[in-house]
Design an enzyme around this catalytic site. Structure first.
Site, PDB file in Angstrom:
ATOM      1  N   LYS A  22       0.846  -1.201   0.000  1.00 20.00           N
ATOM      2  CA  LYS A  22       0.000   0.000   0.000  1.00 20.00           C
ATOM      3  C   LYS A  22       0.880   1.249   0.000  1.00 20.00           C
ATOM      4  O   LYS A  22       0.657   2.181  -0.771  1.00 20.00           O
ATOM      5  CB  LYS A  22      -0.891  -0.005   1.246  1.00 20.00           C
ATOM      6  CG  LYS A  22      -1.541   1.335   1.565  1.00 20.00           C
ATOM      7  CD  LYS A  22      -2.393   1.276   2.806  1.00 20.00           C
ATOM      8  CE  LYS A  22      -1.624   1.563   4.058  1.00 20.00           C
ATOM      9  NZ  LYS A  22      -1.402   2.982   4.376  1.00 20.00           N
ATOM     10  N   ASN A  23       1.909   1.258   0.829  1.00 19.23           N
ATOM     11  CA  ASN A  23       2.699   2.481   1.019  1.00 19.23           C
ATOM     12  C   ASN A  23       3.732   2.736  -0.067  1.00 19.23           C
ATOM     13  O   ASN A  23       4.343   3.797  -0.091  1.00 19.23           O
ATOM     14  CB  ASN A  23       3.353   2.478   2.401  1.00 19.23           C
ATOM     15  CG  ASN A  23       2.321   2.674   3.494  1.00 19.23           C
ATOM     16  OD1 ASN A  23       1.157   2.957   3.213  1.00 19.23           O
ATOM     17  ND2 ASN A  23       2.736   2.502   4.739  1.00 19.23           N
ATOM     18  N   ARG A  94      -4.789  10.321   4.004  1.00 15.81           N
ATOM     19  CA  ARG A  94      -3.789  11.387   4.164  1.00 15.81           C
ATOM     20  C   ARG A  94      -2.732  11.364   3.072  1.00 15.81           C
ATOM     21  O   ARG A  94      -2.160  12.373   2.725  1.00 15.81           O
ATOM     22  CB  ARG A  94      -3.126  11.277   5.527  1.00 15.81           C
ATOM     23  CG  ARG A  94      -4.053  11.374   6.709  1.00 15.81           C
ATOM     24  CD  ARG A  94      -3.259  11.483   7.939  1.00 15.81           C
ATOM     25  NE  ARG A  94      -2.523  12.743   7.906  1.00 15.81           N
ATOM     26  CZ  ARG A  94      -1.318  12.915   7.360  1.00 15.81           C
ATOM     27  NH1 ARG A  94      -0.703  11.891   6.795  1.00 15.81           N
ATOM     28  NH2 ARG A  94      -0.722  14.060   7.352  1.00 15.81           N
ATOM     29  N   CYS A 118      -5.048  12.543  12.281  1.00 17.92           N
ATOM     30  CA  CYS A 118      -5.777  11.274  12.418  1.00 17.92           C
ATOM     31  C   CYS A 118      -5.537  10.834  13.850  1.00 17.92           C
ATOM     32  O   CYS A 118      -4.899  11.523  14.645  1.00 17.92           O
ATOM     33  CB  CYS A 118      -5.265  10.254  11.404  1.00 17.92           C
ATOM     34  SG  CYS A 118      -3.616   9.698  11.779  1.00 17.92           S
ATOM     35  N   ARG A 123      -0.175  14.864  12.375  1.00 20.47           N
ATOM     36  CA  ARG A 123       0.221  14.580  10.985  1.00 20.47           C
ATOM     37  C   ARG A 123       0.364  15.868  10.160  1.00 20.47           C
ATOM     38  O   ARG A 123      -0.265  16.045   9.121  1.00 20.47           O
ATOM     39  CB  ARG A 123      -0.779  13.635  10.321  1.00 20.47           C
ATOM     40  CG  ARG A 123      -1.106  12.364  11.089  1.00 20.47           C
ATOM     41  CD  ARG A 123       0.026  11.386  11.242  1.00 20.47           C
ATOM     42  NE  ARG A 123       0.474  10.781  10.016  1.00 20.47           N
ATOM     43  CZ  ARG A 123      -0.066   9.697   9.460  1.00 20.47           C
ATOM     44  NH1 ARG A 123      -1.105   9.156   9.987  1.00 20.47           N
ATOM     45  NH2 ARG A 123       0.440   9.191   8.357  1.00 20.47           N
ATOM     46  N   LYS A 163      13.533  16.964   9.783  1.00 21.27           N
ATOM     47  CA  LYS A 163      13.316  15.660  10.445  1.00 21.27           C
ATOM     48  C   LYS A 163      13.025  14.653   9.333  1.00 21.27           C
ATOM     49  O   LYS A 163      12.524  15.028   8.275  1.00 21.27           O
ATOM     50  CB  LYS A 163      12.101  15.786  11.376  1.00 21.27           C
ATOM     51  CG  LYS A 163      11.980  14.666  12.383  1.00 21.27           C
ATOM     52  CD  LYS A 163      10.820  14.931  13.349  1.00 21.27           C
ATOM     53  CE  LYS A 163      10.250  13.594  13.839  1.00 21.27           C
ATOM     54  NZ  LYS A 163       8.876  13.633  14.223  1.00 21.27           N
ATOM     55  N   SER A 165      11.157  12.375   7.111  1.00 24.32           N
ATOM     56  CA  SER A 165       9.728  12.239   6.809  1.00 24.32           C
ATOM     57  C   SER A 165       9.541  11.459   5.507  1.00 24.32           C
ATOM     58  O   SER A 165      10.023  11.875   4.448  1.00 24.32           O
ATOM     59  CB  SER A 165       9.081  13.625   6.637  1.00 24.32           C
ATOM     60  OG  SER A 165       7.873  13.512   5.902  1.00 24.32           O
ATOM     61  N   VAL A 166       8.811  10.338   5.578  1.00 21.10           N
ATOM     62  CA  VAL A 166       8.556   9.522   4.389  1.00 21.10           C
ATOM     63  C   VAL A 166       7.821  10.359   3.343  1.00 21.10           C
ATOM     64  O   VAL A 166       8.283  10.502   2.206  1.00 21.10           O
ATOM     65  CB  VAL A 166       7.744   8.267   4.769  1.00 21.10           C
ATOM     66  CG1 VAL A 166       7.245   7.523   3.535  1.00 21.10           C
ATOM     67  CG2 VAL A 166       8.570   7.336   5.656  1.00 21.10           C
ATOM     68  N   ASP A 307       4.853   0.985  12.067  1.00 22.23           N
ATOM     69  CA  ASP A 307       3.640   0.295  11.594  1.00 22.23           C
ATOM     70  C   ASP A 307       3.550  -1.127  12.121  1.00 22.23           C
ATOM     71  O   ASP A 307       2.561  -1.817  11.850  1.00 22.23           O
ATOM     72  CB  ASP A 307       3.585   0.285  10.067  1.00 22.23           C
ATOM     73  CG  ASP A 307       3.377   1.673   9.506  1.00 22.23           C
ATOM     74  OD1 ASP A 307       3.572   1.866   8.297  1.00 22.23           O
ATOM     75  OD2 ASP A 307       3.057   2.580  10.295  1.00 22.23           O
ATOM     76  N   ILE A 329       8.040   7.647  16.597  1.00 18.10           N
ATOM     77  CA  ILE A 329       7.676   8.344  15.359  1.00 18.10           C
ATOM     78  C   ILE A 329       6.411   9.187  15.526  1.00 18.10           C
ATOM     79  O   ILE A 329       6.393  10.363  15.153  1.00 18.10           O
ATOM     80  CB  ILE A 329       7.481   7.333  14.192  1.00 18.10           C
ATOM     81  CG1 ILE A 329       8.714   6.454  14.033  1.00 18.10           C
ATOM     82  CG2 ILE A 329       7.102   8.063  12.903  1.00 18.10           C
ATOM     83  CD1 ILE A 329       9.954   7.156  13.533  1.00 18.10           C
ATOM     84  N   ARG A 399      -8.404  -0.875   4.810  1.00 15.09           N
ATOM     85  CA  ARG A 399      -7.607   0.197   4.189  1.00 15.09           C
ATOM     86  C   ARG A 399      -6.257  -0.333   3.725  1.00 15.09           C
ATOM     87  O   ARG A 399      -5.684   0.151   2.775  1.00 15.09           O
ATOM     88  CB  ARG A 399      -7.372   1.333   5.186  1.00 15.09           C
ATOM     89  CG  ARG A 399      -8.606   2.093   5.580  1.00 15.09           C
ATOM     90  CD  ARG A 399      -8.265   3.339   6.312  1.00 15.09           C
ATOM     91  NE  ARG A 399      -7.266   4.113   5.567  1.00 15.09           N
ATOM     92  CZ  ARG A 399      -6.770   5.276   5.993  1.00 15.09           C
ATOM     93  NH1 ARG A 399      -7.160   5.766   7.146  1.00 15.09           N
ATOM     94  NH2 ARG A 399      -5.896   5.942   5.300  1.00 15.09           N
TER      95      ARG A 399
END
Ligand code: EPZ
Length: 419
Positions: A22-23, A94, A118, A123, A163, A165-166, A307, A329, A399
């Site tokens: 998914k990511n 998001r 969320c 976020r 920082k 951040s993906v 996760d 995180i 999801r």
């Protein structure tokens, strides 16, 4: 809203095929907005967030043809695409903020809803906005929307993220692909999903190079047609590996490059799991006695993924002594604790550290999902609780986990969906 009825305890046995990530799919689908030519994306997971992303692309003007199994998407963009992403779409997922980079880079304007927070945290997207601003995007925030524009083509820059951040790393890489000149991004996130994104873009003619946490992008004028197969979902794989360890079962995990979850496998060995690897298969056997581990901390890749934190916490409930896990995180990612306590878990939270008593006898109960990973942790806990559990709001699970109940039923979990 659908629920899951789970009868525990169970011991899982068999094999499971891991679906597409998914990511990785979300940024890759966002990046297809850069293309003038048709692009084909394969191995998409059949999960709610991907449907949301495809609907967002369609709302912007992309013509999307899906294969019968909905895992392959052929995407053709119009010459003049829309550049408005509504709150109704963005609030449900998001990751939609990732269309900002491609829209501003390709069409020089965009009006996109702020994603909002969320349950796991506020976020914010400040790192996304400040990086894109350095590339030449001008923006103002009005009525919860980002009104962005640029005077023509973005220009390459040297940018250091405050920082890791993906999402900010992904948005900036996508935007920089069509910028004029060289962009050097420093202090980047280096998750495998980001490498999958850059592999996809390079296959379509982009010029992206990595050196540790530094990503260098030489802007080009346009990308060529390509087709790309998304990587397997390492968080799904990690979740099933935790399940095998937790239920003292034995599982073969297929379709994933084991190197993607090396950290997680090493950790599960410390809990006592026996793990063998050959080619793209992981064979994992849970121990009779789960060891306890103190001071685990979630970290950016290659550390222990946030996760997987909720899933590991369930494992700690059944370990042979006291354990602890710190969430480094997100500021509020312990929503599953209260629900686990309803099953009988003994967990004490001090700031962002959870201390978990082991050897807990869990007893089935009615449970409520809160976010995607917390929900799957409740399913895991129900699998080792005595008696019936009901997990509500399974749409959270849908999801990010494809056909989760079918996959679990096939490996011996007594789970069924209640309409
Ligand atoms: C991605 O979220 C993933 N989502 C998350 O997975 C994952 O938990 C997270 O990375 C961390 O690995 C997708 O890839 C779609 P971040 P993202 O930007 O990009 C703060 C799941 O369950 N931050 O790395 O939003 C932020 O608040 C989801 O699949 C800012 O302050 O994560 C967080 O504390 C959940 N300002 C930290 O940085 C910003 O502009 C890391 O966030 C951006 C982030």
């Amino acid at each position: 809203m659908d629920k899951f009825l789970i009868n525990g305890p169970c011991k899982i046995k068999g094999k499971v095929s891991i679906s597409g990530s998914k990511n990785a799919s979300i940024p890759i689908l966002a990046a297809t907005l850069l293309f003038n030519k048709p692009v084909i994306i394969k191995n998409l997971p059949k999960v709610r967030d991907i449907n949301t992303m495809l609907n967002l692309l369609k709302s912007l003007g992309s013509k999307i043809t899906l294969s019968r199994d909905r895992k392959t998407a052929k995407i053709i963009n119009k010459k003049n695409m829309k550049t408005f992403a509504s709150y109704s779409l963005v609030k449900t997922m998001r990751g939609s903020i990732l269309v900002l980079g491609p829209l501003i880079s390709k069409f020089y304007k965009s009006k996109i809803s702020l994603p909002g927070g969320c349950l796991i945290g506020a976020r914010p997207v400040d790192y996304h906005l400040s990086a894109l601003k350095k590339l030449g995007m001008e923006y103002k925030i009005r009525d919860g929307y980002i009104l962005a524009k640029s005077n023509g083509r973005l220009k390459g820059e040297i940018i250091k993220f405050p920082k890791i951040s993906v999402g900010a790393t992904e948005n900036s890489i996508i935007a920089a692909c069509l910028a004029k000149g060289k962009t050097i991004l420093k202090n980047c996130a280096v998750e495998p999903e980001i490498k999958d994104l850059t592999q996809f873009l390079n296959k379509a003619g982009a010029n992206i190079r990595w050196s540790g946490r530094i990503c260098t992008i030489i802007g080009i004028n346009s990308l060529t047609s390509t087709n790309y197969t998304v990587m397997a979902d390492r968080i799904e794989a990690g979740t099933f590996c935790v399940a095998a360890t937790l239920t003292k079962g034995s599982l073969q995990i297929k379709n994933l490059d084991p190197k993607m979850i090396n950290t997680e496998l090493e950790l599960l060995k410390k809990f006592g799991a026996k793990i063998k690897i050959n080619n793209n298969n992981i064979f994992i056997k849970g121990p009779d006695k789960i060891k306890s581990i103190k001071n685990i901390k979630t970290k950016e890749f290659p550390g222990i993924p946030t996760d997987l934190q909720a899933q590991l916490m369930v494992l700690m409930c059944k370990s042979s002594g006291k354990s602890s896990i710190t969430e480094s995180i997100f500021e509020n990612r312990f929503m599953h604790v209260a629900e686990l306590q309803r099953l009988g878990a003994k967990i004490n939270v001090i700031n962002n550290k959870a201390i978990i008593e082991g050897n807990t006898k869990l007893k089935g109960a009615e449970l409520m999902s809160s976010d995607l990973r917390a929900s799957v942790a409740l399913v895991l806990a129900a699998m080792v609780a005595n008696g019936k559990s009901i997990v509500g709001r399974v749409y959270h699970l849908e999801r990010g986990y494809e056909n989760i109940e079918n996959k679990l039923q096939k490996i011996g979990v007594k789970i069924k969906r209640l309409k």
